[in-house]
Design a protein around this motif. Structure first.
Motif, PDB file in Angstrom:
ATOM      1  N   ILE A 115      34.868  39.367  35.576  1.00 13.19           N
ATOM      2  CA  ILE A 115      35.292  38.589  36.742  1.00 13.19           C
ATOM      3  C   ILE A 115      36.302  39.375  37.564  1.00 13.19           C
ATOM      4  CG2 ILE A 115      36.497  36.496  37.469  1.00 13.19           C
ATOM      5  CD1 ILE A 115      35.325  35.126  34.964  1.00 13.19           C
ATOM      6  N   ILE A 116      37.287  39.952  36.894  1.00 11.31           N
ATOM      7  CA  ILE A 116      38.340  40.686  37.602  1.00 11.31           C
ATOM      8  C   ILE A 116      37.764  41.891  38.342  1.00 11.31           C
ATOM      9  CG2 ILE A 116      40.348  42.164  37.228  1.00 11.31           C
ATOM     10  CD1 ILE A 116      41.144  40.195  34.962  1.00 11.31           C
ATOM     11  N   ALA A 129      46.169  34.516  38.347  1.00 17.80           N
ATOM     12  CA  ALA A 129      45.670  33.370  37.579  1.00 17.80           C
ATOM     13  C   ALA A 129      44.721  33.801  36.469  1.00 17.80           C
ATOM     14  CB  ALA A 129      44.966  32.383  38.512  1.00 17.80           C
ATOM     15  N   LEU A 130      44.207  35.024  36.543  1.00 20.09           N
ATOM     16  CA  LEU A 130      43.338  35.545  35.488  1.00 20.09           C
ATOM     17  C   LEU A 130      44.101  36.449  34.523  1.00 20.09           C
ATOM     18  CD1 LEU A 130      40.156  36.438  37.586  1.00 20.09           C
ATOM     19  CD2 LEU A 130      40.481  34.452  36.109  1.00 20.09           C
ATOM     20  N   TRP A 277      55.023  34.795  39.832  1.00 18.73           N
ATOM     21  CA  TRP A 277      53.801  33.984  39.884  1.00 18.73           C
ATOM     22  C   TRP A 277      54.152  32.499  39.835  1.00 18.73           C
ATOM     23  CZ3 TRP A 277      50.593  31.921  35.462  1.00 18.73           C
ATOM     24  CH2 TRP A 277      49.393  31.368  35.925  1.00 18.73           C
ATOM     25  N   ALA A 278      55.078  32.137  38.947  1.00 17.24           N
ATOM     26  CA  ALA A 278      55.513  30.742  38.869  1.00 17.24           C
ATOM     27  C   ALA A 278      56.167  30.309  40.182  1.00 17.24           C
ATOM     28  CB  ALA A 278      56.476  30.559  37.698  1.00 17.24           C
ATOM     29  N   LYS A 321      49.120  44.515  35.697  1.00 20.07           N
ATOM     30  CA  LYS A 321      48.862  43.379  34.802  1.00 20.07           C
ATOM     31  C   LYS A 321      47.502  43.519  34.113  1.00 20.07           C
ATOM     32  CE  LYS A 321      50.420  41.434  38.490  1.00 20.07           C
ATOM     33  NZ  LYS A 321      50.728  40.518  39.615  1.00 20.07           N
ATOM     34  N   LEU A 322      46.537  44.098  34.793  1.00 16.94           N
ATOM     35  CA  LEU A 322      45.239  44.322  34.168  1.00 16.94           C
ATOM     36  C   LEU A 322      45.356  45.337  33.036  1.00 16.94           C
ATOM     37  CD1 LEU A 322      42.224  43.937  33.933  1.00 16.94           C
ATOM     38  CD2 LEU A 322      41.902  45.530  35.850  1.00 16.94           C
TER      39      LEU A 322
END
Length: 393
Positions: A115-116, A129-130, A277-278, A321-322
């Motif tokens: 998906i990413i 979000a992923l 992110w939050a 992050k990935l």
């Protein structure tokens, strides 16, 4: 029996790939991935069950919509095939019957990578979000099934995530510094941002992981007390990091210096990413509430504007992050292979693209996903062959 299990898992992977196509299409648009039902993107006609059979429907319908005749992108069956092949290969590597927990974690990880990679291809963005929930959930899963099948133990998974994030954070910051011609960044994130990651890298390289985290925590506390960023300019911080690397034979040793600096930097970078992110989720929810109440849509939040957003970057922070998501499953040694394959393949494609007159920028997420797949299935053999060629095996 093994081949039968792999075939069943391949069918499951094709179905999961079909759902992945929905996520790839809808998540960047901000629409629900559950409703409405799947429809033709061209004419909007709701698709029937026989039109949703993975790969087969695309072939039987002649690669076109049965209603309007619009061509259907080959990306849809490609994602489904990759899902099927990935799940089947995972079943052969980690049997669902012998290690169901490990297979489930790896299947979820494979689906996230699919998906990413395709979202990054479409939008050059990697959704938090992923990646961030994926890091948390898969990292937590190693506490239950870590060491089973192909999964690392929990400590190795945490270290892999930190090293992955740290390595690409260093590329992000040092590369951006070079592109700015060694001028300081205008970015001023408060209370936590790249300043704390920079300091963690320097202190971690000098003294190890825990001192690096302690220095970053002290910087964060100072920011909170001062109610503003108290910082060291980036050119000075990364010059100090270079000095720390040069001194490593006389401090903690080169290996501990590199691993400590990267792990400390990556840990702080991931913590900052989670905080922001939050914050973004909270800001978005507040704006939606204001819009619902009749307030002006799109009005900026107080303090939400970020300086430095237009500065050149060597690598997007989504890739950071990935890389952490890769490290959770591959651990540090598998991560090395994945990063090598990603950089090599990305460089080859980038050179070819530039030679053909294309843009300098390419999405790096698909290459990280490719490197992850290579590392998971043949990484041990590649690493052994490389060490053997050096006479170290």
């Amino acid at each position: 029996m093994t081949l039968a299990v792999a075939a069943v898992c391949g069918l499951l992977g094709a179905l999961v790939g079909s759902f992945a196509n929905v996520v790839i299409h809808r998540l960047p648009a901000g629409t629900s991935i559950v409703r409405p039902r799947s429809a033709c993107p061209a004419c909007g006609r709701v698709l029937g069950p026989l039109e949703l059979v993975p790969v087969a429907s695309w072939l039987v319908q002649g690669r076109r919509c049965r209603g309007c005749g619009a061509p259907i992108s080959a990306r849809y069956p490609a994602v489904e095939l990759l899902g099927a092949l990935g799940f089947a290969a995972l079943a052969l590597r980690t049997s669902p019957l012998d290690a169901p927990g490990a297979f489930t974690v790896l299947a979820a990880w494979w689906t996230l990578l699919l998906i990413i990679a395709f979202i990054d291809l479409d939008t050059t963005q990697i959704p938090d979000a992923l990646t961030l929930p994926g890091i948390l959930v898969l990292g937590a899963a190693t506490w239950w099934v870590g060491g089973e099948g192909a999964l690392p133990a929990p400590g190795a998974a945490a270290l892999g995530a930190a090293l992955g994030a740290g390595a690409l954070t260093v590329v992000n910051r040092v590369g951006a510094l070079a592109l700015r011609r060694f001028r300081d960044t205008r970015e001023r994130l408060w209370p936590i941002g790249f300043d704390q990651a920079n300091l963690a890298a320097v202190a971690g390289t000098l003294a190890g992981l825990l001192p690096g985290l302690a220095v970053a925590a002290a910087s964060l506390a100072l920011n909170l007390l001062a109610r503003r960023p108290v910082r060291i300019p980036e050119p000075l911080a990364w010059a100090a990091w270079g000095v720390a690397l040069a001194l490593s034979p006389y401090t903690v040793g080169p290996l501990l210096a590199i691993s400590g600096g990267l792990a400390a930097c990556g840990t702080v970078a991931l913590l900052g990413a989670a905080v922001w992110w939050a914050y973004d989720l909270r800001t978005r929810a507040r704006r939606e509430a204001d819009t619902h109440d009749g307030a002006q849509a799109g009005a900026p939040d107080e303090g939400a504007a970020e300086e430095g957003e237009d500065e050149p970057v060597a690598m997007g922070f989504g890739d950071v992050k990935l890389a952490a998501l890769l490290g959770v499953v591959l651990a540090w040694d598998g991560l090395l292979v994945a990063l090598f394959v990603a950089v090599l393949s990305g460089a080859i494609v980038g050179v070819v693209q530039r030679a053909r007159g294309g843009t300098r920028q390419i999405p790096f997420g698909p290459f990280l996903a490719l490197g992850a797949a290579v590392s998971l299935f043949v990484g041990d053999a590649l690493l052994s062959a490389y060490l053997g060629a050096l006479g170290l095996a």
